[in-house]
Design a protein around this motif. Structure first.
Motif, mmCIF file in Angstrom:
data_model
loop_
_atom_site.group_PDB
_atom_site.id
_atom_site.type_symbol
_atom_site.label_atom_id
_atom_site.label_comp_id
_atom_site.label_asym_id
_atom_site.label_seq_id
_atom_site.Cartn_x
_atom_site.Cartn_y
_atom_site.Cartn_z
ATOM 1 N N LYS A 1 45.397 39.465 36.410
ATOM 2 C CA LYS A 1 44.488 38.352 36.691
ATOM 3 C C LYS A 1 43.903 37.785 35.398
ATOM 4 O O LYS A 1 43.817 36.565 35.209
ATOM 5 N N GLN B 1 46.483 35.811 33.433
ATOM 6 C CA GLN B 1 46.683 34.479 34.009
ATOM 7 C C GLN B 1 45.533 33.550 33.637
ATOM 8 O O GLN B 1 45.737 32.362 33.353
ATOM 9 N N LEU B 2 44.311 34.099 33.611
ATOM 10 C CA LEU B 2 43.153 33.287 33.238
ATOM 11 C C LEU B 2 43.261 32.814 31.795
ATOM 12 O O LEU B 2 42.973 31.644 31.485
ATOM 13 N N ARG C 1 45.586 29.912 31.451
ATOM 14 C CA ARG C 1 45.024 28.658 31.958
ATOM 15 C C ARG C 1 43.930 28.120 31.064
ATOM 16 O O ARG C 1 43.840 26.917 30.822
ATOM 17 N N ALA D 1 37.104 32.094 40.284
ATOM 18 C CA ALA D 1 38.209 31.522 41.061
ATOM 19 C C ALA D 1 39.507 32.293 40.831
ATOM 20 O O ALA D 1 40.280 32.514 41.768
ATOM 21 N N GLN D 2 39.735 32.708 39.585
ATOM 22 C CA GLN D 2 40.954 33.452 39.273
ATOM 23 C C GLN D 2 40.994 34.791 39.989
ATOM 24 O O GLN D 2 42.012 35.194 40.540
ATOM 25 N N LEU E 1 39.500 35.551 42.696
ATOM 26 C CA LEU E 1 39.556 35.377 44.149
ATOM 27 C C LEU E 1 40.906 34.841 44.624
ATOM 28 O O LEU E 1 41.148 34.759 45.827
ATOM 29 N N THR E 2 41.785 34.495 43.687
ATOM 30 C CA THR E 2 43.116 34.019 44.062
ATOM 31 C C THR E 2 43.865 35.124 44.798
ATOM 32 O O THR E 2 43.920 36.264 44.339
ATOM 33 N N GLN E 3 44.428 34.770 45.922
ATOM 34 C CA GLN E 3 45.094 35.778 46.744
ATOM 35 C C GLN E 3 46.376 36.266 46.076
ATOM 36 O O GLN E 3 47.120 35.488 45.477
ATOM 37 N N ASP E 4 46.614 37.570 46.196
ATOM 38 C CA ASP E 4 47.824 38.159 45.639
ATOM 39 C C ASP E 4 49.017 37.910 46.552
ATOM 40 O O ASP E 4 48.870 37.780 47.764
ATOM 41 N N SER E 5 50.183 37.909 45.937
ATOM 42 C CA SER E 5 51.427 37.860 46.699
ATOM 43 C C SER E 5 52.171 39.171 46.486
ATOM 44 O O SER E 5 51.691 40.061 45.779
#
Length: 295
Positions: A109, A112-113, A116, A280-281, A283-287
């Protein structure tokens, strides 16, 4: 007359000790030894030129001079901390505390942040502690774990499932009983997590002849990846390992424990855009949660 600088760290020790009137409690709140707190108070008393506390068998009592000074010093300290907090909130550094067991889920996570928002920096402190006290700890945010009902943002509920290296058991086991030949890896010093999962299986239970206990779930997962045995792990924490094929989950069932991982933030009049992006990052749902399940 030479003006000497007020020792601020000693002032903090005085304010905390005045609140508790107990050196043991003050030392615990400040993460110091009792001796260190006593020395700081002695430094401040020397600076003022008079005693701030009276020592008694049952604890401490403020002297008349200490009582008179306390309200003004507390107000000044609160204003100083407020000004410092406001300045810090404008900065792009987010100080995060997180339990070690959440690292496997958290690090991707954060990566990824950073991709971005290259300007944001998350300073991560890992710990085996599952809670946070923003009054005494210098963090902007924390991930907490436990049976929390209301505080903060829900990241995910703990859901346990067995996992093991695909090299350890090439043939998919038909029932949990087939695991009996393996070493059971426990994320705690007891067998609670495995017992929770096994209790909800309508098949013969394996005999746990060989067991290894670890201090954190992350350590148990790492041992499973190396083929040491079969671990019981949270499906979110091993999602990336399942997707990459480092682990498989031999059975599709998972068991919720009632505990959850939550994100809590330090109270602030207004959070920065960096903090909003950080929240927000996370809280992003995992896949990929279903990937890695043996068929």
């Amino acid at each position: 007359m030479t003006r000497r600088t007020l020792p601020l760290n000693a002032l903090e020790a005085f304010l905390v000790t005045a609140r508790h009137l107990n050196l043991t409690h003050a030392a615990r709140a400040l993460y110091l030894t009792q001796g260190a707190v006593s020395r700081k108070i002695a430094t401040l008393e020397a600076w003022f030129g008079f005693a701030l506390f009276e020592r008694h068998a049952r604890g401490l009592r403020l002297t008349p001079q200490g009582s008179a000074l306390l309200p003004d010093l507390q107000n000044a300290w609160d204003q100083l901390m407020s000004a410092a907090d406001q300045a810090r909130q404008q900065h792009n550094v987010i100080r995060l505390k997180a339990p070690t067991c959440a690292i496997r889920w958290l690090v991707p996570k954060l990566m990824q942040l950073e991709k971005r928002l290259s300007d944001v920096q998350v300073t991560l402190t890992t710990t085996t502690d599952h809670d946070v006290n923003f009054k005494t700890e210098p963090y902007d945010a924390a991930i907490i774990f436990g049976a929390h009902k209301n505080p903060g943002f829900l990241l995910f509920d703990e859901a346990l499932t067995p996992v093991l290296s695909p090299t350890l058991m090439p043939d998919v086991p038909a029932t949990p009983d087939a695991l009996s030949a393996l070493t059971f890896l426990h994320p705690t010093r007891d067998k609670t997590d495995w017992s929770l999962w096994l209790a909800q299986q309508n098949t013969p239970r394996p005999v746990m002849r060989k067991n290894q206990h670890f201090d954190t779930m992350d350590l148990a997962i790492s041992a499973a990846i190396q083929g040491f045995g079969v671990a019981i792990a949270d499906e979110r924490l091993v999602a990336e390992d399942l997707r990459a094929g480092r682990l498989i989950r031999p059975f599709p069932q998972c068991v919720k424990t009632g505990a959850s991982y939550r994100l809590v933030l330090r109270d602030a009049p207004q959070h920065s855009e960096f903090m909003a992006a950080f929240v927000a990052q996370l809280l992003t749902q995992d896949s990929h949660l279903a990937e890695g399940t043996a068929q």
